[in-house]
Scaffold this motif. Structure first.
Motif, PDB file in Angstrom:
ATOM      1  N   GLY A 126     -38.435 -42.537 -22.576  1.00 14.37           N
ATOM      2  CA  GLY A 126     -38.642 -43.235 -21.314  1.00 14.37           C
ATOM      3  C   GLY A 126     -39.735 -42.628 -20.464  1.00 14.37           C
ATOM      4  O   GLY A 126     -40.021 -41.435 -20.543  1.00 14.37           O
ATOM      5  N   GLY A 127     -40.359 -43.473 -19.668  1.00 13.21           N
ATOM      6  CA  GLY A 127     -41.389 -43.010 -18.752  1.00 13.21           C
ATOM      7  C   GLY A 127     -42.700 -42.668 -19.438  1.00 13.21           C
ATOM      8  O   GLY A 127     -43.576 -42.076 -18.832  1.00 13.21           O
ATOM      9  N   VAL A 128     -42.847 -43.042 -20.701  1.00  8.07           N
ATOM     10  CA  VAL A 128     -44.054 -42.724 -21.453  1.00  8.07           C
ATOM     11  C   VAL A 128     -44.618 -44.019 -22.019  1.00  8.07           C
ATOM     12  O   VAL A 128     -43.897 -44.794 -22.652  1.00  8.07           O
ATOM     13  CB  VAL A 128     -43.738 -41.732 -22.606  1.00  8.07           C
ATOM     14  CG1 VAL A 128     -44.983 -41.402 -23.411  1.00  8.07           C
ATOM     15  CG2 VAL A 128     -43.100 -40.464 -22.069  1.00  8.07           C
ATOM     16  N   SER A 129     -45.896 -44.253 -21.788  1.00 12.35           N
ATOM     17  CA  SER A 129     -46.520 -45.461 -22.341  1.00 12.35           C
ATOM     18  C   SER A 129     -46.642 -45.326 -23.853  1.00 12.35           C
ATOM     19  O   SER A 129     -46.581 -44.219 -24.401  1.00 12.35           O
ATOM     20  CB  SER A 129     -47.908 -45.658 -21.722  1.00 12.35           C
ATOM     21  OG  SER A 129     -48.795 -44.666 -22.222  1.00 12.35           O
ATOM     22  N   ALA A 130     -46.852 -46.445 -24.520  1.00 11.25           N
ATOM     23  CA  ALA A 130     -47.008 -46.429 -25.983  1.00 11.25           C
ATOM     24  C   ALA A 130     -48.211 -45.564 -26.385  1.00 11.25           C
ATOM     25  O   ALA A 130     -48.142 -44.806 -27.358  1.00 11.25           O
ATOM     26  CB  ALA A 130     -47.161 -47.846 -26.513  1.00 11.25           C
ATOM     27  N   ALA A 131     -49.304 -45.664 -25.633  1.00 11.86           N
ATOM     28  CA  ALA A 131     -50.508 -44.875 -25.948  1.00 11.86           C
ATOM     29  C   ALA A 131     -50.235 -43.379 -25.773  1.00 11.86           C
ATOM     30  O   ALA A 131     -50.623 -42.563 -26.621  1.00 11.86           O
ATOM     31  CB  ALA A 131     -51.671 -45.315 -25.071  1.00 11.86           C
ATOM     32  N   ASP A 132     -49.558 -43.010 -24.673  1.00 15.85           N
ATOM     33  CA  ASP A 132     -49.223 -41.599 -24.455  1.00 15.85           C
ATOM     34  C   ASP A 132     -48.238 -41.097 -25.508  1.00 15.85           C
ATOM     35  O   ASP A 132     -48.326 -39.948 -25.948  1.00 15.85           O
ATOM     36  CB  ASP A 132     -48.649 -41.389 -23.061  1.00 15.85           C
ATOM     37  CG  ASP A 132     -49.698 -41.508 -21.963  1.00 15.85           C
ATOM     38  OD1 ASP A 132     -50.915 -41.424 -22.275  1.00 15.85           O
ATOM     39  OD2 ASP A 132     -49.307 -41.686 -20.795  1.00 15.85           O
ATOM     40  N   ALA A 133     -47.305 -41.943 -25.921  1.00 13.56           N
ATOM     41  CA  ALA A 133     -46.347 -41.569 -26.965  1.00 13.56           C
ATOM     42  C   ALA A 133     -47.076 -41.291 -28.273  1.00 13.56           C
ATOM     43  O   ALA A 133     -46.768 -40.318 -28.972  1.00 13.56           O
ATOM     44  CB  ALA A 133     -45.296 -42.658 -27.151  1.00 13.56           C
ATOM     45  N   ARG A 134     -48.054 -42.128 -28.613  1.00 11.54           N
ATOM     46  CA  ARG A 134     -48.842 -41.902 -29.837  1.00 11.54           C
ATOM     47  C   ARG A 134     -49.635 -40.596 -29.736  1.00 11.54           C
ATOM     48  O   ARG A 134     -49.732 -39.840 -30.694  1.00 11.54           O
ATOM     49  CB  ARG A 134     -49.770 -43.076 -30.109  1.00 11.54           C
ATOM     50  CG  ARG A 134     -49.043 -44.307 -30.629  1.00 11.54           C
ATOM     51  CD  ARG A 134     -50.015 -45.385 -31.111  1.00 11.54           C
ATOM     52  NE  ARG A 134     -50.946 -45.822 -30.076  1.00 11.54           N
ATOM     53  CZ  ARG A 134     -50.700 -46.794 -29.193  1.00 11.54           C
ATOM     54  NH1 ARG A 134     -49.550 -47.433 -29.217  1.00 11.54           N
ATOM     55  NH2 ARG A 134     -51.610 -47.126 -28.293  1.00 11.54           N
ATOM     56  N   ASP A 135     -50.216 -40.321 -28.539  1.00 12.57           N
ATOM     57  CA  ASP A 135     -50.974 -39.078 -28.349  1.00 12.57           C
ATOM     58  C   ASP A 135     -50.073 -37.853 -28.489  1.00 12.57           C
ATOM     59  O   ASP A 135     -50.450 -36.864 -29.121  1.00 12.57           O
ATOM     60  CB  ASP A 135     -51.656 -39.061 -26.980  1.00 12.57           C
ATOM     61  CG  ASP A 135     -52.817 -40.044 -26.878  1.00 12.57           C
ATOM     62  OD1 ASP A 135     -53.275 -40.553 -27.928  1.00 12.57           O
ATOM     63  OD2 ASP A 135     -53.253 -40.313 -25.736  1.00 12.57           O
ATOM     64  N   LEU A 136     -48.891 -37.918 -27.879  1.00  7.62           N
ATOM     65  CA  LEU A 136     -47.958 -36.790 -27.979  1.00  7.62           C
ATOM     66  C   LEU A 136     -47.494 -36.605 -29.418  1.00  7.62           C
ATOM     67  O   LEU A 136     -47.417 -35.476 -29.920  1.00  7.62           O
ATOM     68  CB  LEU A 136     -46.760 -36.982 -27.049  1.00  7.62           C
ATOM     69  CG  LEU A 136     -45.721 -35.867 -27.061  1.00  7.62           C
ATOM     70  CD1 LEU A 136     -46.337 -34.495 -26.800  1.00  7.62           C
ATOM     71  CD2 LEU A 136     -44.619 -36.159 -26.054  1.00  7.62           C
TER      72      LEU A 136
END
Length: 198
Positions: A126-136
């Motif tokens: 939660g609280g994480v965009s799809a793009a940020d999730a892929r980066d992480l």
């Protein structure tokens, strides 16, 4: 080493080395070894992976969350580069199961599926965009990381086999890279995985 805490429970938590398939993992359940801490178990695991086993309520999830929290705090307090980026996630959060590698029937040892699964898990937090999730997720599979993946036993057996095959391939790939830089195992491995299961 990483954070340590005695495993305090009336029912001991145990460790097993991650094998290439679930059958080997399940058969290893007969040789139980109690450890004093998750950090100790990970440091002594030649593969860089362990499975925390215990009855319901034994403290597996609590311990894994504690380790993730303690590792995150240690990372925030670091004044020099190093350490491992931690991620705690429940494998049950994968609504569509562990990603498969194409149209293969049966488990496929594809380390790329680890990054796809981690991106899905991070997004579910939660609280994480799809793009940020892929980066992480990319950082978790390319940089030093501690993956704490809980509830392995809640997945169907074919999914557990896919998780084991994918993680074994991922860790094998990371070990080759680590060996090229002179790492010799245990705590020197750049990626460590702890799976929680009954």
């Amino acid at each position: 080493g990483g954070p340590t805490r005695p495993l305090g429970s009336t029912r001991p938590l145990t460790r097993y080395r991650l094998a290439g398939n679930v059958e080997t993992i399940n058969s290893s359940a007969r040789s139980v070894q109690t450890v004093e801490s998750v950090a100790q178990a990970l440091a002594s695991a030649k593969s860089g992976a362990i499975i925390l086993c215990g009855n319901e309520g034994a403290g597996k999830t609590t311990m894994m969350r504690y380790v993730a929290h303690a590792q995150a705090l240690a990372q925030l307090r670091r004044t020099e580069p190093g350490g491992r980026l931690p991620l705690y996630a429940d494998l049950g959060w994968l609504d569509e199961g562990w990603p498969s590698a194409g149209d293969a029937s049966g488990p496929v040892a594809d380390p790329a599926t680890v990054q796809v699964a981690l991106a899905t898990l991070v997004e579910r937090i939660g609280g994480v965009s799809a793009a940020d999730a892929r980066d992480l997720a990319h950082a978790l599979v390319t940089e030093p990381a501690l993956l704490l993946l809980d509830e392995l036993d809640t997945l169907p057996s074919e999914q557990r086999e896919q998780v084991a095959a994918s993680l074994a391939a991922f860790l094998g790939e990371r070990r080759r890279l680590d060996a090229a830089r002179g790492a010799t195992g245990g705590d020197a491995w750049s990626a460590q995985v702890a799976l929680g299961s009954r």
